[in-house]
Write a protein that holds these residues in place. Sequence first.
Motif, PDB file in Angstrom:
ATOM      1  N   MET A 155       0.826  -1.199   0.000  1.00 51.36           N
ATOM      2  CA  MET A 155       0.000   0.000   0.000  1.00 51.36           C
ATOM      3  C   MET A 155       0.869   1.262   0.000  1.00 51.36           C
ATOM      4  SD  MET A 155      -2.626   1.317   2.976  1.00 51.36           S
ATOM      5  CE  MET A 155      -1.238   1.578   4.092  1.00 51.36           C
ATOM      6  N   MET A 156       1.895   1.278   0.846  1.00 48.78           N
ATOM      7  CA  MET A 156       2.768   2.456   0.951  1.00 48.78           C
ATOM      8  C   MET A 156       3.529   2.708  -0.347  1.00 48.78           C
ATOM      9  SD  MET A 156       2.791   4.080   3.909  1.00 48.78           S
ATOM     10  CE  MET A 156       2.287   3.865   5.621  1.00 48.78           C
ATOM     11  N   VAL A 157       4.096   1.648  -0.933  1.00 48.29           N
ATOM     12  CA  VAL A 157       4.930   1.843  -2.123  1.00 48.29           C
ATOM     13  C   VAL A 157       4.086   2.230  -3.332  1.00 48.29           C
ATOM     14  CG1 VAL A 157       4.956  -0.543  -3.021  1.00 48.29           C
ATOM     15  CG2 VAL A 157       6.968   0.917  -3.295  1.00 48.29           C
ATOM     16  N   ASN A 158       2.840   1.754  -3.399  1.00 51.39           N
ATOM     17  CA  ASN A 158       1.939   2.166  -4.488  1.00 51.39           C
ATOM     18  C   ASN A 158       1.439   3.593  -4.298  1.00 51.39           C
ATOM     19  OD1 ASN A 158       1.643   0.035  -6.455  1.00 51.39           O
ATOM     20  ND2 ASN A 158       0.723  -1.201  -4.838  1.00 51.39           N
ATOM     21  N   MET A 159       1.321   4.017  -3.050  1.00 53.60           N
ATOM     22  CA  MET A 159       0.818   5.351  -2.757  1.00 53.60           C
ATOM     23  C   MET A 159       1.917   6.416  -2.931  1.00 53.60           C
ATOM     24  SD  MET A 159      -1.184   6.554   0.702  1.00 53.60           S
ATOM     25  CE  MET A 159       0.201   6.102   1.752  1.00 53.60           C
ATOM     26  N   ILE A 160       3.122   6.128  -2.443  1.00 50.11           N
ATOM     27  CA  ILE A 160       4.209   7.106  -2.471  1.00 50.11           C
ATOM     28  C   ILE A 160       4.977   7.059  -3.786  1.00 50.11           C
ATOM     29  CG2 ILE A 160       6.358   7.819  -1.335  1.00 50.11           C
ATOM     30  CD1 ILE A 160       5.172   6.722   1.290  1.00 50.11           C
ATOM     31  N   GLU A 161       5.104   5.857  -4.381  1.00 53.84           N
ATOM     32  CA  GLU A 161       5.838   5.651  -5.634  1.00 53.84           C
ATOM     33  C   GLU A 161       7.259   6.226  -5.571  1.00 53.84           C
ATOM     34  OE1 GLU A 161       3.298   7.271  -8.747  1.00 53.84           O
ATOM     35  OE2 GLU A 161       2.500   5.256  -9.104  1.00 53.84           O
ATOM     36  N   PRO A 162       8.133   5.655  -4.730  1.00 50.70           N
ATOM     37  CA  PRO A 162       9.496   6.195  -4.601  1.00 50.70           C
ATOM     38  C   PRO A 162      10.337   6.043  -5.860  1.00 50.70           C
ATOM     39  CG  PRO A 162       9.266   4.104  -3.443  1.00 50.70           C
ATOM     40  CD  PRO A 162       7.893   4.513  -3.841  1.00 50.70           C
ATOM     41  N   GLY A 163       9.955   5.108  -6.745  1.00 54.22           N
ATOM     42  CA  GLY A 163      10.719   4.901  -7.971  1.00 54.22           C
ATOM     43  C   GLY A 163      10.357   5.859  -9.091  1.00 54.22           C
ATOM     44  N   ILE A 164       9.422   6.769  -8.833  1.00 51.94           N
ATOM     45  CA  ILE A 164       9.002   7.756  -9.837  1.00 51.94           C
ATOM     46  C   ILE A 164       9.440   9.148  -9.367  1.00 51.94           C
ATOM     47  CG2 ILE A 164       7.064   8.722 -11.117  1.00 51.94           C
ATOM     48  CD1 ILE A 164       7.515   5.773 -11.662  1.00 51.94           C
ATOM     49  N   MET A 173       9.140 -13.291   9.853  1.00 56.05           N
ATOM     50  CA  MET A 173       9.945 -12.121   9.509  1.00 56.05           C
ATOM     51  C   MET A 173       9.046 -11.037   8.907  1.00 56.05           C
ATOM     52  SD  MET A 173      13.114 -13.065  10.207  1.00 56.05           S
ATOM     53  CE  MET A 173      14.005 -14.586  10.568  1.00 56.05           C
ATOM     54  N   ASP A 174       8.228 -10.412   9.744  1.00 55.05           N
ATOM     55  CA  ASP A 174       7.290  -9.398   9.250  1.00 55.05           C
ATOM     56  C   ASP A 174       8.019  -8.251   8.561  1.00 55.05           C
ATOM     57  OD1 ASP A 174       5.496 -10.993  10.501  1.00 55.05           O
ATOM     58  OD2 ASP A 174       4.667  -9.460  11.822  1.00 55.05           O
ATOM     59  N   GLY A 175       9.008  -7.695   9.246  1.00 53.45           N
ATOM     60  CA  GLY A 175       9.744  -6.567   8.695  1.00 53.45           C
ATOM     61  C   GLY A 175      10.478  -6.916   7.422  1.00 53.45           C
ATOM     62  N   THR A 176      11.042  -8.108   7.387  1.00 53.14           N
ATOM     63  CA  THR A 176      11.778  -8.562   6.207  1.00 53.14           C
ATOM     64  C   THR A 176      10.844  -8.743   5.021  1.00 53.14           C
ATOM     65  OG1 THR A 176      13.423  -9.667   7.591  1.00 53.14           O
ATOM     66  CG2 THR A 176      13.253 -10.399   5.309  1.00 53.14           C
ATOM     67  N   ALA A 177       9.689  -9.381   5.249  1.00 54.76           N
ATOM     68  CA  ALA A 177       8.721  -9.595   4.168  1.00 54.76           C
ATOM     69  C   ALA A 177       8.229  -8.258   3.616  1.00 54.76           C
ATOM     70  CB  ALA A 177       7.541 -10.425   4.683  1.00 54.76           C
ATOM     71  N   LEU A 178       7.964  -7.304   4.506  1.00 58.45           N
ATOM     72  CA  LEU A 178       7.534  -5.967   4.087  1.00 58.45           C
ATOM     73  C   LEU A 178       8.611  -5.311   3.226  1.00 58.45           C
ATOM     74  CD1 LEU A 178       5.947  -3.289   6.438  1.00 58.45           C
ATOM     75  CD2 LEU A 178       7.842  -2.684   4.941  1.00 58.45           C
ATOM     76  N   TYR A 179       9.843  -5.401   3.682  1.00 59.23           N
ATOM     77  CA  TYR A 179      10.966  -4.766   2.976  1.00 59.23           C
ATOM     78  C   TYR A 179      11.177  -5.378   1.599  1.00 59.23           C
ATOM     79  CZ  TYR A 179      15.823  -3.394   2.031  1.00 59.23           C
ATOM     80  OH  TYR A 179      16.970  -2.914   1.457  1.00 59.23           O
ATOM     81  N   GLU A 180      11.099  -6.696   1.511  1.00 61.69           N
ATOM     82  CA  GLU A 180      11.270  -7.375   0.221  1.00 61.69           C
ATOM     83  C   GLU A 180      10.246  -6.869  -0.789  1.00 61.69           C
ATOM     84  OE1 GLU A 180      10.952 -11.549   0.845  1.00 61.69           O
ATOM     85  OE2 GLU A 180      12.542 -11.611   2.352  1.00 61.69           O
ATOM     86  N   CYS A 181       9.012  -6.737  -0.351  1.00 66.16           N
ATOM     87  CA  CYS A 181       7.927  -6.290  -1.233  1.00 66.16           C
ATOM     88  C   CYS A 181       8.169  -4.861  -1.712  1.00 66.16           C
ATOM     89  CB  CYS A 181       6.592  -6.395  -0.497  1.00 66.16           C
ATOM     90  SG  CYS A 181       5.174  -5.810  -1.436  1.00 66.16           S
ATOM     91  N   VAL A 182       8.472  -3.965  -0.780  1.00 69.16           N
ATOM     92  CA  VAL A 182       8.696  -2.562  -1.136  1.00 69.16           C
ATOM     93  C   VAL A 182       9.902  -2.426  -2.060  1.00 69.16           C
ATOM     94  CG1 VAL A 182       9.217  -0.254  -0.240  1.00 69.16           C
ATOM     95  CG2 VAL A 182       7.614  -1.719   0.987  1.00 69.16           C
ATOM     96  N   ALA A 183      10.983  -3.165  -1.766  1.00 70.27           N
ATOM     97  CA  ALA A 183      12.196  -3.077  -2.586  1.00 70.27           C
ATOM     98  C   ALA A 183      11.934  -3.528  -4.016  1.00 70.27           C
ATOM     99  CB  ALA A 183      13.305  -3.926  -1.955  1.00 70.27           C
ATOM    100  N   ALA A 184      11.212  -4.638  -4.180  1.00 68.48           N
ATOM    101  CA  ALA A 184      10.921  -5.144  -5.527  1.00 68.48           C
ATOM    102  C   ALA A 184      10.038  -4.159  -6.296  1.00 68.48           C
ATOM    103  CB  ALA A 184      10.245  -6.510  -5.437  1.00 68.48           C
ATOM    104  N   MET A 185       9.052  -3.591  -5.631  1.00 65.24           N
ATOM    105  CA  MET A 185       8.174  -2.621  -6.286  1.00 65.24           C
ATOM    106  C   MET A 185       8.924  -1.347  -6.650  1.00 65.24           C
ATOM    107  SD  MET A 185       5.100  -3.783  -6.736  1.00 65.24           S
ATOM    108  CE  MET A 185       4.207  -2.255  -6.958  1.00 65.24           C
ATOM    109  N   PHE A 186       9.805  -0.895  -5.766  1.00 71.09           N
ATOM    110  CA  PHE A 186      10.612   0.300  -6.029  1.00 71.09           C
ATOM    111  C   PHE A 186      11.490   0.113  -7.263  1.00 71.09           C
ATOM    112  CE2 PHE A 186      14.951   2.076  -5.207  1.00 71.09           C
ATOM    113  CZ  PHE A 186      14.673   3.403  -5.504  1.00 71.09           C
ATOM    114  N   ILE A 187      12.131  -1.048  -7.349  1.00 68.99           N
ATOM    115  CA  ILE A 187      13.009  -1.324  -8.493  1.00 68.99           C
ATOM    116  C   ILE A 187      12.201  -1.391  -9.783  1.00 68.99           C
ATOM    117  CG2 ILE A 187      14.506  -3.104  -9.504  1.00 68.99           C
ATOM    118  CD1 ILE A 187      15.455  -3.687  -6.595  1.00 68.99           C
ATOM    119  N   ALA A 188      11.014  -2.023  -9.726  1.00 67.05           N
ATOM    120  CA  ALA A 188      10.150  -2.073 -10.914  1.00 67.05           C
ATOM    121  C   ALA A 188       9.732  -0.667 -11.343  1.00 67.05           C
ATOM    122  CB  ALA A 188       8.923  -2.934 -10.630  1.00 67.05           C
ATOM    123  N   GLN A 189       9.379   0.169 -10.377  1.00 69.19           N
ATOM    124  CA  GLN A 189       9.007   1.549 -10.697  1.00 69.19           C
ATOM    125  C   GLN A 189      10.178   2.307 -11.319  1.00 69.19           C
ATOM    126  OE1 GLN A 189       7.658   3.186  -6.979  1.00 69.19           O
ATOM    127  NE2 GLN A 189       5.739   2.015  -6.966  1.00 69.19           N
TER     128      GLN A 189
END
Length: 428
Positions: free
Chosen positions: A98-107, A315-331
């Motif tokens: 939700m955060m990475v789609n809302m903020i879009e750090p890769g854009i 690994m809640d924090g790790t799973a969250l980070y993996e998701c955000v990192a992959a989305m950021f790189i795709a963006q």
Amino acid sequence: MKIKLHWQILIALILAVIAGLVTGTDGTLFGIHFYSVYAFLGTAFLNALKMLIVPLIISSIITGIAGIGGGGNLGRLGLKTLTYYMVTSLAAIMIGLMMVNMIEPGIVDGTPAGEIMSLDQGAASGVAEKVSGKSGSDVIEIFLRMIPPNIVSAAANGQMLGLIFFSLLFGYFMTRIEEPYAEAQYNFWQGLFEVMMRITEWVMKFAPIGVFALVAKVVATSGLDAFRPLAVFFFTVLAALAFHFLITMPLLLKFVAGVNPMRHYRAMAPALLTAFSTSSSSATLPLTMDCVEKNAGVSNRTTSFVLPLGATVNMDGTALYECVAAMFIAQAYGITLDFATQFTIVTIALLTSIGVAGIPAASLVAITIILAAIGLPAEAIGLILAVDRVLDMCRTSVNVFSDSCGAVLIGRMEGEKNILLEEGEKQT
């Protein structure tokens, strides 16, 4: 005096920025281009990480699942524990998504950040074709990929979703065979896991060199502009972790466990500070168990089962980070991921978080799995290395806190009365 790894990485980061600005892409020494040296060292470090993926993930998942399934632990307590871990990990991933789609750090200013970060846009051109035109029905393909027709071929081609599914099955049924064979199998996989942990720790000793080379290469090409999207990514991850740490987990403690969340924060303060400083949930485990038992009042029966299991698979924090990192790189590559591809990221992040070793920076290995699954080049992981260490400290604290909340919640569900009560309130 030996300098701690996180300080080594910080020093390497500063030196990389200076070196990249000074040498640029054309700087030479004795006819050797500095840029070529950066590229060589960075590629070597990434190759070392990729080398670890298959044996580390398979051995850690098999031993983790076998440890759960052995000794009759998959009863009522085991079912509650695994349900809690799956629900909280999934919640963490969805918060990150939700955060990475809302903020879009890769854009940046409406355009992909890849250009100012000197990414090879051609490397991801095939991915854009692959993901375009997909719909929700393509989710079915994800489940088909979970059952590889050839496990060796899946390992060779980096089809990690199938390997993870196979490892889960292997670990579970390994405990269902006769004792001599089960013990021999467990000893083999545990031995392999220990070896891979040692190799991972050895590879991470070279992380400062890898960070230096990868960051210097980016700075040499694009200057300091590359750090703008990286800063946004950094604060996106922090915001998502803070949401999970300060909102999701306290709500579970308050409304499911029926305890005061502030008391639990106080009880866990020593373990959380240790987790933050060491970036290792495994190293923090003895102190976590001590805080949960002595400060929070959870029984040894619950603590001794829930917490070691949590240090392995939750690994809640790790799973969250993996998701955000992959989305950021795709963006950053300018690729719009549809529902099916984002569902793939969520699924793999959830599964790989089970197999991430509880040591610093081990999640970098898991991120390469997600990138491979959606077709992005593993080299893109170099983008996040500059800020990974600080985020590693934060996400480890979230991992440990989630484990401790699980012990409290499950202890209360098991009927324990003296959890997180003040001295005068404790029942005899």
